[in-house]
Design a protein around this motif. Sequence first.
Motif, PDB file in Angstrom:
ATOM      1  N   GLU A  90       0.835  -1.202   0.000  1.00 34.32           N
ATOM      2  CA  GLU A  90       0.000   0.000   0.000  1.00 34.32           C
ATOM      3  C   GLU A  90       0.869   1.252   0.000  1.00 34.32           C
ATOM      4  OE1 GLU A  90      -2.687  -0.246   3.309  1.00 34.32           O
ATOM      5  OE2 GLU A  90      -3.748  -1.970   2.461  1.00 34.32           O
ATOM      6  N   GLN A  91       1.939   1.238   0.779  1.00 41.24           N
ATOM      7  CA  GLN A  91       2.847   2.386   0.818  1.00 41.24           C
ATOM      8  C   GLN A  91       3.575   2.547  -0.517  1.00 41.24           C
ATOM      9  OE1 GLN A  91       5.387   1.590   4.164  1.00 41.24           O
ATOM     10  NE2 GLN A  91       3.973   2.535   5.628  1.00 41.24           N
ATOM     11  N   VAL A  92       3.970   1.437  -1.134  1.00 42.34           N
ATOM     12  CA  VAL A  92       4.666   1.483  -2.422  1.00 42.34           C
ATOM     13  C   VAL A  92       3.734   2.044  -3.494  1.00 42.34           C
ATOM     14  CG1 VAL A  92       5.661   0.050  -4.256  1.00 42.34           C
ATOM     15  CG2 VAL A  92       6.306  -0.346  -1.875  1.00 42.34           C
ATOM     16  N   VAL A  93       2.479   1.602  -3.490  1.00 46.29           N
ATOM     17  CA  VAL A  93       1.509   2.100  -4.468  1.00 46.29           C
ATOM     18  C   VAL A  93       1.265   3.589  -4.254  1.00 46.29           C
ATOM     19  CG1 VAL A  93      -0.919   1.947  -5.178  1.00 46.29           C
ATOM     20  CG2 VAL A  93       0.426  -0.126  -4.880  1.00 46.29           C
ATOM     21  N   ALA A  94       1.211   4.020  -2.999  1.00 44.65           N
ATOM     22  CA  ALA A  94       1.034   5.444  -2.705  1.00 44.65           C
ATOM     23  C   ALA A  94       2.228   6.250  -3.229  1.00 44.65           C
ATOM     24  CB  ALA A  94       0.856   5.664  -1.207  1.00 44.65           C
ATOM     25  N   ALA A  95       3.430   5.720  -3.073  1.00 40.57           N
ATOM     26  CA  ALA A  95       4.627   6.395  -3.597  1.00 40.57           C
ATOM     27  C   ALA A  95       4.589   6.449  -5.123  1.00 40.57           C
ATOM     28  CB  ALA A  95       5.890   5.688  -3.108  1.00 40.57           C
ATOM     29  N   TRP A  96       4.110   5.376  -5.745  1.00 42.00           N
ATOM     30  CA  TRP A  96       3.987   5.311  -7.210  1.00 42.00           C
ATOM     31  C   TRP A  96       3.006   6.383  -7.698  1.00 42.00           C
ATOM     32  CZ3 TRP A  96       6.129   2.766 -11.281  1.00 42.00           C
ATOM     33  CH2 TRP A  96       5.392   2.617 -12.450  1.00 42.00           C
ATOM     34  N   GLU A  97       1.865   6.495  -7.009  1.00 44.06           N
ATOM     35  CA  GLU A  97       0.871   7.501  -7.388  1.00 44.06           C
ATOM     36  C   GLU A  97       1.393   8.914  -7.137  1.00 44.06           C
ATOM     37  OE1 GLU A  97      -2.422   6.001  -5.025  1.00 44.06           O
ATOM     38  OE2 GLU A  97      -3.480   5.448  -6.883  1.00 44.06           O
ATOM     39  N   ALA A  98       2.225   9.087  -6.103  1.00 48.89           N
ATOM     40  CA  ALA A  98       2.794  10.402  -5.809  1.00 48.89           C
ATOM     41  C   ALA A  98       3.705  10.873  -6.933  1.00 48.89           C
ATOM     42  CB  ALA A  98       3.561  10.365  -4.490  1.00 48.89           C
ATOM     43  N   GLU A  99       4.246   9.920  -7.712  1.00 47.33           N
ATOM     44  CA  GLU A  99       5.070  10.264  -8.863  1.00 47.33           C
ATOM     45  C   GLU A  99       4.213  10.634 -10.072  1.00 47.33           C
ATOM     46  OE1 GLU A  99       7.815   7.113  -9.760  1.00 47.33           O
ATOM     47  OE2 GLU A  99       8.708   7.153  -7.765  1.00 47.33           O
ATOM     48  N   GLY A 100       2.874  10.578  -9.904  1.00 44.94           N
ATOM     49  CA  GLY A 100       1.961  10.931 -10.984  1.00 44.94           C
ATOM     50  C   GLY A 100       1.670   9.784 -11.940  1.00 44.94           C
ATOM     51  N   LYS A 101       1.879   8.554 -11.496  1.00 42.24           N
ATOM     52  CA  LYS A 101       1.651   7.386 -12.346  1.00 42.24           C
ATOM     53  C   LYS A 101       0.393   6.657 -11.902  1.00 42.24           C
ATOM     54  CE  LYS A 101       6.560   6.914 -13.169  1.00 42.24           C
ATOM     55  NZ  LYS A 101       7.744   6.079 -13.030  1.00 42.24           N
ATOM     56  N   LYS A 102      -0.240   5.953 -12.835  1.00 42.64           N
ATOM     57  CA  LYS A 102      -1.468   5.222 -12.547  1.00 42.64           C
ATOM     58  C   LYS A 102      -1.141   3.838 -11.976  1.00 42.64           C
ATOM     59  CE  LYS A 102      -4.183   7.412 -16.132  1.00 42.64           C
ATOM     60  NZ  LYS A 102      -5.032   7.198 -17.301  1.00 42.64           N
ATOM     61  N   VAL A 103      -1.990   3.384 -11.060  1.00 45.71           N
ATOM     62  CA  VAL A 103      -1.813   2.069 -10.446  1.00 45.71           C
ATOM     63  C   VAL A 103      -1.939   0.972 -11.500  1.00 45.71           C
ATOM     64  CG1 VAL A 103      -2.735   0.467  -8.721  1.00 45.71           C
ATOM     65  CG2 VAL A 103      -2.678   2.905  -8.242  1.00 45.71           C
ATOM     66  N   SER A 104      -2.799   1.170 -12.489  1.00 47.04           N
ATOM     67  CA  SER A 104      -2.993   0.159 -13.531  1.00 47.04           C
ATOM     68  C   SER A 104      -1.746  -0.036 -14.392  1.00 47.04           C
ATOM     69  CB  SER A 104      -4.184   0.537 -14.419  1.00 47.04           C
ATOM     70  OG  SER A 104      -3.946   1.788 -15.047  1.00 47.04           O
ATOM     71  N   ALA A 105      -0.786   0.885 -14.311  1.00 43.26           N
ATOM     72  CA  ALA A 105       0.451   0.768 -15.085  1.00 43.26           C
ATOM     73  C   ALA A 105       1.451  -0.185 -14.434  1.00 43.26           C
ATOM     74  CB  ALA A 105       1.091   2.141 -15.269  1.00 43.26           C
ATOM     75  N   ILE A 106       1.186  -0.625 -13.202  1.00 48.33           N
ATOM     76  CA  ILE A 106       2.096  -1.543 -12.512  1.00 48.33           C
ATOM     77  C   ILE A 106       1.900  -2.940 -13.092  1.00 48.33           C
ATOM     78  CG2 ILE A 106       2.732  -2.623 -10.324  1.00 48.33           C
ATOM     79  CD1 ILE A 106       1.822  -0.077  -8.919  1.00 48.33           C
ATOM     80  N   LYS A 107       2.952  -3.482 -13.681  1.00 47.82           N
ATOM     81  CA  LYS A 107       2.921  -4.835 -14.251  1.00 47.82           C
ATOM     82  C   LYS A 107       3.644  -5.833 -13.354  1.00 47.82           C
ATOM     83  CE  LYS A 107       0.934  -3.237 -17.879  1.00 47.82           C
ATOM     84  NZ  LYS A 107      -0.476  -3.064 -17.779  1.00 47.82           N
ATOM     85  N   ARG A 108       4.774  -5.417 -12.783  1.00 49.64           N
ATOM     86  CA  ARG A 108       5.573  -6.277 -11.906  1.00 49.64           C
ATOM     87  C   ARG A 108       6.077  -5.444 -10.744  1.00 49.64           C
ATOM     88  NH1 ARG A 108       8.767  -8.435 -17.030  1.00 49.64           N
ATOM     89  NH2 ARG A 108       9.350  -6.268 -17.176  1.00 49.64           N
ATOM     90  N   ALA A 109       6.202  -6.072  -9.602  1.00 44.89           N
ATOM     91  CA  ALA A 109       6.746  -5.381  -8.434  1.00 44.89           C
ATOM     92  C   ALA A 109       7.593  -6.360  -7.626  1.00 44.89           C
ATOM     93  CB  ALA A 109       5.629  -4.815  -7.571  1.00 44.89           C
ATOM     94  N   LYS A 110       8.733  -5.869  -7.170  1.00 42.46           N
ATOM     95  CA  LYS A 110       9.604  -6.646  -6.287  1.00 42.46           C
ATOM     96  C   LYS A 110       9.809  -5.839  -5.012  1.00 42.46           C
ATOM     97  CE  LYS A 110      12.354  -8.957  -9.843  1.00 42.46           C
ATOM     98  NZ  LYS A 110      13.726  -9.147 -10.356  1.00 42.46           N
ATOM     99  N   LEU A 111       9.743  -6.519  -3.870  1.00 45.54           N
ATOM    100  CA  LEU A 111       9.979  -5.880  -2.580  1.00 45.54           C
ATOM    101  C   LEU A 111      11.206  -6.485  -1.927  1.00 45.54           C
ATOM    102  CD1 LEU A 111       6.413  -5.768  -0.985  1.00 45.54           C
ATOM    103  CD2 LEU A 111       7.686  -3.877  -1.962  1.00 45.54           C
ATOM    104  N   TYR A 112      12.026  -5.615  -1.366  1.00 44.84           N
ATOM    105  CA  TYR A 112      13.193  -6.045  -0.595  1.00 44.84           C
ATOM    106  C   TYR A 112      13.035  -5.415   0.787  1.00 44.84           C
ATOM    107  CZ  TYR A 112      14.946  -7.200  -5.216  1.00 44.84           C
ATOM    108  OH  TYR A 112      15.097  -7.730  -6.475  1.00 44.84           O
ATOM    109  N   ILE A 113      12.695  -6.224   1.773  1.00 42.78           N
ATOM    110  CA  ILE A 113      12.401  -5.711   3.106  1.00 42.78           C
ATOM    111  C   ILE A 113      13.653  -5.821   3.965  1.00 42.78           C
ATOM    112  CG2 ILE A 113      10.942  -6.005   5.140  1.00 42.78           C
ATOM    113  CD1 ILE A 113       8.891  -7.313   3.156  1.00 42.78           C
ATOM    114  N   LYS A 114      14.079  -4.664   4.501  1.00 48.39           N
ATOM    115  CA  LYS A 114      15.259  -4.624   5.379  1.00 48.39           C
ATOM    116  C   LYS A 114      14.827  -4.019   6.704  1.00 48.39           C
ATOM    117  CE  LYS A 114      19.246  -4.529   3.653  1.00 48.39           C
ATOM    118  NZ  LYS A 114      20.550  -4.090   3.195  1.00 48.39           N
ATOM    119  N   PRO A 115      14.323  -4.877   7.607  1.00 44.69           N
ATOM    120  CA  PRO A 115      13.812  -4.345   8.874  1.00 44.69           C
ATOM    121  C   PRO A 115      14.887  -3.701   9.738  1.00 44.69           C
ATOM    122  CG  PRO A 115      13.701  -6.751   8.834  1.00 44.69           C
ATOM    123  CD  PRO A 115      14.156  -6.304   7.496  1.00 44.69           C
TER     124      PRO A 115
END
Length: 138
Positions: A90-115
């Motif tokens: 949800e946070q990544v999608v919010a950051a993507w939208e903040a860049e002015g891009k549409k959520v439907s444009a996301i085709k692939r996503a990779k997450l690297y979690i470093k707690p």
Amino acid sequence: MPRTSKKTDVKETEKKVAATATEKKEEAVKTTEKKKPGRPKATASKTTTMAAKKTTTTKKTGTKEEIPAVKADVFVQFSGNEYSESNIMEQVVAAWEAEGKKVSAIKRAKLYIKPEEGKAYYVINEGLKNGTMGAVDL
């Protein structure tokens, strides 16, 4: 010595050629009719269950492994805190939208979690022209 006409010789030759051609066709049909060893053909009920499973091929042996298509909820627990994949996405999608891009444009996503850093790094649409990467706080 008996005399034969050319027409008779031609007809006999044509008959021989036609006979050998039909024999070859019959042999080809017989070989294709033989049952091949291996797995039986899938029926309609098996097809629907097979469609629900993903198939991957290993590079070494070339054998297929069936992996069920299951959606899992992922949680990372570290140092008394818990982070869920859905909240991070949800946070990544919010950051993507903040860049002015549409959520439907996301085709692939990779997450690297470093707690230990308190961050989740992401790569969206890697290799595509609208790809981007960044980080969000956990």
